[in-house]
Design a protein around this motif. Structure first.
Motif, PDB file in Angstrom:
ATOM      1  N   PHE A   1       0.797  -1.233   0.000  1.00  0.00           N
ATOM      2  CA  PHE A   1       0.000   0.000   0.000  1.00  0.00           C
ATOM      3  C   PHE A   1       0.828   1.281   0.000  1.00  0.00           C
ATOM      4  O   PHE A   1       0.287   2.363  -0.221  1.00  0.00           O
ATOM      5  N   ARG A   2       2.131   1.213   0.324  1.00  0.00           N
ATOM      6  CA  ARG A   2       3.060   2.343   0.282  1.00  0.00           C
ATOM      7  C   ARG A   2       2.759   3.448   1.300  1.00  0.00           C
ATOM      8  O   ARG A   2       3.483   4.424   1.376  1.00  0.00           O
ATOM      9  N   ASP A   3       1.671   3.327   2.047  1.00  0.00           N
ATOM     10  CA  ASP A   3       1.279   4.419   2.948  1.00  0.00           C
ATOM     11  C   ASP A   3       0.804   3.842   4.281  1.00  0.00           C
ATOM     12  O   ASP A   3       0.482   2.665   4.386  1.00  0.00           O
ATOM     13  N   CYS A   4       0.744   4.697   5.307  1.00  0.00           N
ATOM     14  CA  CYS A   4       0.240   4.354   6.645  1.00  0.00           C
ATOM     15  C   CYS A   4       1.090   3.297   7.342  1.00  0.00           C
ATOM     16  O   CYS A   4       0.603   2.562   8.206  1.00  0.00           O
ATOM     17  N   GLY A   5       2.373   3.226   7.016  1.00  0.00           N
ATOM     18  CA  GLY A   5       3.269   2.273   7.666  1.00  0.00           C
ATOM     19  C   GLY A   5       3.527   2.618   9.122  1.00  0.00           C
ATOM     20  O   GLY A   5       3.472   1.746  10.002  1.00  0.00           O
ATOM     21  N   LEU A   6       3.820   3.896   9.401  1.00  0.00           N
ATOM     22  CA  LEU A   6       4.070   4.319  10.784  1.00  0.00           C
ATOM     23  C   LEU A   6       2.802   4.208  11.622  1.00  0.00           C
ATOM     24  O   LEU A   6       2.854   3.790  12.785  1.00  0.00           O
ATOM     25  N   PHE A   7       1.658   4.572  11.057  1.00  0.00           N
ATOM     26  CA  PHE A   7       0.369   4.423  11.752  1.00  0.00           C
ATOM     27  C   PHE A   7       0.176   2.975  12.193  1.00  0.00           C
ATOM     28  O   PHE A   7      -0.162   2.689  13.347  1.00  0.00           O
TER      29      PHE A   7
ATOM     30  N   LEU B   1      -7.330   1.526   6.243  1.00  0.00           N
ATOM     31  CA  LEU B   1      -8.173   0.408   6.665  1.00  0.00           C
ATOM     32  C   LEU B   1      -7.347  -0.872   6.758  1.00  0.00           C
ATOM     33  O   LEU B   1      -7.459  -1.638   7.718  1.00  0.00           O
ATOM     34  N   SER B   2      -6.480  -1.083   5.779  1.00  0.00           N
ATOM     35  CA  SER B   2      -5.593  -2.252   5.817  1.00  0.00           C
ATOM     36  C   SER B   2      -4.616  -2.153   6.986  1.00  0.00           C
ATOM     37  O   SER B   2      -4.350  -3.144   7.675  1.00  0.00           O
ATOM     38  N   GLY B   3      -4.087  -0.938   7.224  1.00  0.00           N
ATOM     39  CA  GLY B   3      -3.164  -0.732   8.336  1.00  0.00           C
ATOM     40  C   GLY B   3      -3.810  -1.045   9.675  1.00  0.00           C
ATOM     41  O   GLY B   3      -3.186  -1.645  10.564  1.00  0.00           O
ATOM     42  N   LEU B   4      -5.073  -0.664   9.835  1.00  0.00           N
ATOM     43  CA  LEU B   4      -5.826  -0.953  11.060  1.00  0.00           C
ATOM     44  C   LEU B   4      -5.944  -2.469  11.251  1.00  0.00           C
ATOM     45  O   LEU B   4      -5.711  -2.993  12.347  1.00  0.00           O
ATOM     46  N   GLN B   5      -6.287  -3.173  10.181  1.00  0.00           N
ATOM     47  CA  GLN B   5      -6.438  -4.632  10.262  1.00  0.00           C
ATOM     48  C   GLN B   5      -5.106  -5.312  10.562  1.00  0.00           C
ATOM     49  O   GLN B   5      -5.036  -6.208  11.411  1.00  0.00           O
ATOM     50  N   VAL B   6      -4.044  -4.889   9.875  1.00  0.00           N
ATOM     51  CA  VAL B   6      -2.722  -5.490  10.078  1.00  0.00           C
ATOM     52  C   VAL B   6      -2.236  -5.252  11.504  1.00  0.00           C
ATOM     53  O   VAL B   6      -1.685  -6.155  12.151  1.00  0.00           O
ATOM     54  N   ALA B   7      -2.433  -4.034  12.016  1.00  0.00           N
ATOM     55  CA  ALA B   7      -1.979  -3.708  13.377  1.00  0.00           C
ATOM     56  C   ALA B   7      -2.664  -4.578  14.419  1.00  0.00           C
ATOM     57  O   ALA B   7      -2.007  -5.142  15.308  1.00  0.00           O
ATOM     58  N   VAL B   8      -3.983  -4.715  14.316  1.00  0.00           N
ATOM     59  CA  VAL B   8      -4.741  -5.499  15.306  1.00  0.00           C
ATOM     60  C   VAL B   8      -4.384  -6.982  15.200  1.00  0.00           C
ATOM     61  O   VAL B   8      -4.152  -7.657  16.215  1.00  0.00           O
ATOM     62  N   GLU B   9      -4.329  -7.503  13.978  1.00  0.00           N
ATOM     63  CA  GLU B   9      -4.052  -8.931  13.805  1.00  0.00           C
ATOM     64  C   GLU B   9      -2.622  -9.285  14.219  1.00  0.00           C
ATOM     65  O   GLU B   9      -2.378 -10.347  14.809  1.00  0.00           O
ATOM     66  N   THR B  10      -1.665  -8.393  13.937  1.00  0.00           N
ATOM     67  CA  THR B  10      -0.286  -8.647  14.350  1.00  0.00           C
ATOM     68  C   THR B  10      -0.154  -8.567  15.868  1.00  0.00           C
ATOM     69  O   THR B  10       0.537  -9.396  16.484  1.00  0.00           O
ATOM     70  N   ALA B  11      -0.817  -7.595  16.480  1.00  0.00           N
ATOM     71  CA  ALA B  11      -0.794  -7.487  17.951  1.00  0.00           C
ATOM     72  C   ALA B  11      -1.408  -8.731  18.586  1.00  0.00           C
ATOM     73  O   ALA B  11      -0.868  -9.272  19.567  1.00  0.00           O
ATOM     74  N   ASN B  12      -2.524  -9.202  18.038  1.00  0.00           N
ATOM     75  CA  ASN B  12      -3.159 -10.421  18.560  1.00  0.00           C
ATOM     76  C   ASN B  12      -2.227 -11.620  18.447  1.00  0.00           C
ATOM     77  O   ASN B  12      -2.149 -12.456  19.361  1.00  0.00           O
ATOM     78  N   LEU B  13      -1.528 -11.728  17.317  1.00  0.00           N
ATOM     79  CA  LEU B  13      -0.603 -12.837  17.116  1.00  0.00           C
ATOM     80  C   LEU B  13       0.527 -12.807  18.155  1.00  0.00           C
ATOM     81  O   LEU B  13       0.853 -13.829  18.768  1.00  0.00           O
ATOM     82  N   ILE B  14       1.106 -11.627  18.361  1.00  0.00           N
ATOM     83  CA  ILE B  14       2.220 -11.495  19.319  1.00  0.00           C
ATOM     84  C   ILE B  14       1.743 -11.729  20.748  1.00  0.00           C
ATOM     85  O   ILE B  14       2.418 -12.402  21.545  1.00  0.00           O
ATOM     86  N   LEU B  15       0.554 -11.210  21.097  1.00  0.00           N
ATOM     87  CA  LEU B  15       0.020 -11.387  22.452  1.00  0.00           C
ATOM     88  C   LEU B  15      -0.294 -12.847  22.746  1.00  0.00           C
ATOM     89  O   LEU B  15      -0.258 -13.292  23.905  1.00  0.00           O
ATOM     90  N   ASP B  16      -0.598 -13.613  21.709  1.00  0.00           N
ATOM     91  CA  ASP B  16      -0.996 -15.007  21.882  1.00  0.00           C
ATOM     92  C   ASP B  16       0.195 -15.968  21.898  1.00  0.00           C
ATOM     93  O   ASP B  16       0.012 -17.180  22.061  1.00  0.00           O
TER      94      ASP B  16
END
Length: 570
Positions: free
Chosen positions: A88-94, A546-561
């Motif tokens: 997506f080239r954007d919203c990486g820091l977000f 929208l993709s950044g929001l999904q990636v952030a939550v799913e990656t956090a869930n993976l690490i927390l688990d």
């Protein structure tokens, strides 16, 4: 004989997030990313102890690719963010900051990973559904009959990259150029589906940014001596073009694999040269005006073509072959045998151009969706950052064509979403408690952790110690200067919200972003009059965020688990 070293056993660690070393490293990574966020983000210099180039940047693509990360958990996080940025080239820091915030906030709650991941997934679903709904109060539909929204989107991207070192005038000039370059890639006549063209970025370092320009067609760099040899270029009709991807150097290495059988007494070099000259005679007889080769053209063939007023350009490189194919309307020729007349293409005109200290041959097409963005900046470092910024902006515009809407930027979407989630979980908790099997306390703790993570991303835009607030009507983000008096009339101190849509003179009430406040209903259904009257909005790409929001939550869930990390130390 040296003794073989015994194989070391794999290292197994349980509950990796409880390690102080992991937490400290995660905190450092978050600090690097947070301090780089937004238009006033602090620049980072990344360089290797082994030497090489020094990278000065605040962009996620450059930071994540240059940061030496060794711990498996941090590798999961950075790899996930890099995958998002590559698409997506954007919203990486977000995305990265939100992921770090979620991990940090959830650890403070003391809730089990199973409960947290279920609730986080539910909050993500609420956010996604709301952002895609017609009632969303932070989404704007793009009107393609007016360029204003797209121009604001591009300007927001350019403004958020401080390492480009641009003045306001330069930002406005470059934003307009990027939008114009993108519009030139849209075909005038489309049938079933839209196929966009390409914008080729041509470097011109050491010049003023205001000297940057956009031209339809392709610019091929040439020396002044080469250009003088082919001038003047005059013709009343189209210029016939032969485009070669095969080498015309005559080297034996270009004959491919296998055995070459040579008759005794025959000079292989002379035979190959004769074949090249035979090709040249055919090109002359077919009235070809321009020969462009991806690789090298033999000097004898070049001289032969020049004697017959055929322009020969070699070493254009593989990157230009696809755009050249589109501009000329033909496929590259892959052999030096006999050429079919249908293999030739054409261009409308050929013009010599000079920009700064560089000379170019300008190939002007009839109706091609290819343009050249001549990009100038004062030095190499600023130019490299500017190139990344232009590539990001052009890609974001392509994403916006596919999904014609944008989100309010400047932290307002994050604070608005946080207000919306708090309101939904406070007023409709029964369905969540029933579906996810959690208690009221667990829901409240998870809601606060999720919403504070969103608000902390917005708060990361403030780097000078100023106050960060949210209004209790729209749920937008506001920032006040540092050293504000203890008793203050906020309308006098604040000017506009982060996205620029609302001003402080409306009858609003504010609350500090990190303070406890009663949930409220943020105003939904963004009025068309409000967006239509604003000329200088800060906007974000809908698809990327929208993709950044999904990636952030799913990656956090993976690490927390994660329960165990097993490392092979051999």
């Amino acid at each position: 004989m040296s003794r073989l070293e015994a194989k070391k056993p794999s290292l197994c660690k349980s509950e990796p997030l409880t390690s102080e070393r992991v937490r400290a490293t995660l905190c450092v990574l978050k600090g690097i990313l947070t301090s780089s966020y937004g238009p006033s983000g602090r620049l980072k210099q990344v360089h290797s102890g082994f030497g090489g180039c020094v990278c000065t940047t605040s962009q996620s693509s450059a930071l994540l690719s240059n940061l030496p990360v060794t711990h498996p958990i941090l590798k999961i996080l950075t790899t996930s963010m890099q995958n998002h940025v590559s698409c997506f080239r954007d919203c990486g820091l977000f995305t990265a900051i939100l992921c770090c915030n979620l991990i940090e906030n959830v650890q403070r709650t003391g809730l089990t990973p199973t409960t947290v991941t279920k609730l986080n997934q539910h909050f993500l679903s609420l956010c996604t559904s709301y952002l895609k709904s017609e009632s969303c109060g932070c989404r704007i539909l793009v009107d393609f009959s007016s360029p204003q929204t797209l121009l604001c989107l591009v300007r927001s991207i350019v403004t958020s990259k401080p390492a480009c070192m641009l003045t306001r005038e330069e930002r406005d000039h470059l934003s307009a150029l990027i939008l114009r370059a993108f519009l030139l890639t849209i075909p005038e006549n489309t049938k079933d589906r839209l196929i966009l063209g390409n914008s080729i970025i041509v470097p011109l370092k050491g010049q003023r940014v205001l000297d940057s320009t956009v031209l339809p067609g392709i610019l091929i760099e040439m020396s002044e001596i080469q250009l003088m040899k082919i001038l003047p270029i005059k013709k009343s009709e189209a210029f016939k073009v032969a485009l070669f991807c095969a080498s015309l150097s005559g080297d034996l290495s270009d004959t491919g694999e296998g055995t070459v059988v040579v008759t005794y007494g025959v000079s292989l070099e002379n035979a190959v040269l004769e074949q090249l000259l035979s090709l040249g005679r055919q090109l002359v007889n077919d009235h070809v005006d321009l020969v462009v080769c991806q690789k090298v053209i033999h000097p004898s063939l070049k001289q032969f073509l020049s004697m017959h007023r055929v322009i020969a350009i070699d070493r254009v490189g593989v990157a230009l072959m696809e755009p050249l194919s589109k501009v000329t309307g033909t496929q590259p020729i892959g052999s030096i045998g006999s050429i079919s007349p249908s293999s030739y293409g054409s261009v409308k005109d050929l013009c010599p151009e000079k920009f700064g200290f560089k000379h170019f041959l300008h190939l002007i097409p009839y109706e091609a969706t290819i343009c050249s963005l001549l990009l100038c900046n004062r030095n190499d470092t600023a130019w490299d950052e500017l190139k990344l910024t232009c590539q990001t902006a052009l890609h974001v515009l392509q994403l916006t064509i596919k999904e014609p809407c944008v989100l309010l930027g400047g932290g307002c979407t994050e604070t608005h979403l946080a207000a919306y989630i708090r309101h939904k979980t406070c007023n409709e908790p029964e369905s969540i408690l029933k579906d996810d099997g959690c208690t009221q306390t667990e829901l409240q703790l998870s809601t606060e952790a999720f919403c504070c993570a969103l608000e902390s991303v917005a708060g990361s835009l403030e780097h000078d110690g100023g106050e960060v607030l949210t209004d209790m009507k729209y749920g937008h983000f506001w920032s006040a200067h540092a050293e504000a008096p203890s008793i203050v009339n906020w309308p006098d101190l604040l000017s506009r919200c982060g996205c620029g849509l609302y001003n402080s003179q409306e009858e609003l009430h504010w609350s500090f972003l990190k303070s406890t406040r009663h949930p409220f209903v943020p105003q939904t259904y963004l009025p068309h009059e409000a967006t239509g009257s604003a000329d200088n909005l800060t906007l974000d790409c809908f698809t990327a965020k929208l993709s950044g929001l999904q990636v952030a939550v799913e990656t956090a869930n993976l690490i927390l688990d994660l329960s165990y990390v097993i490392e092979d130390k051999n």
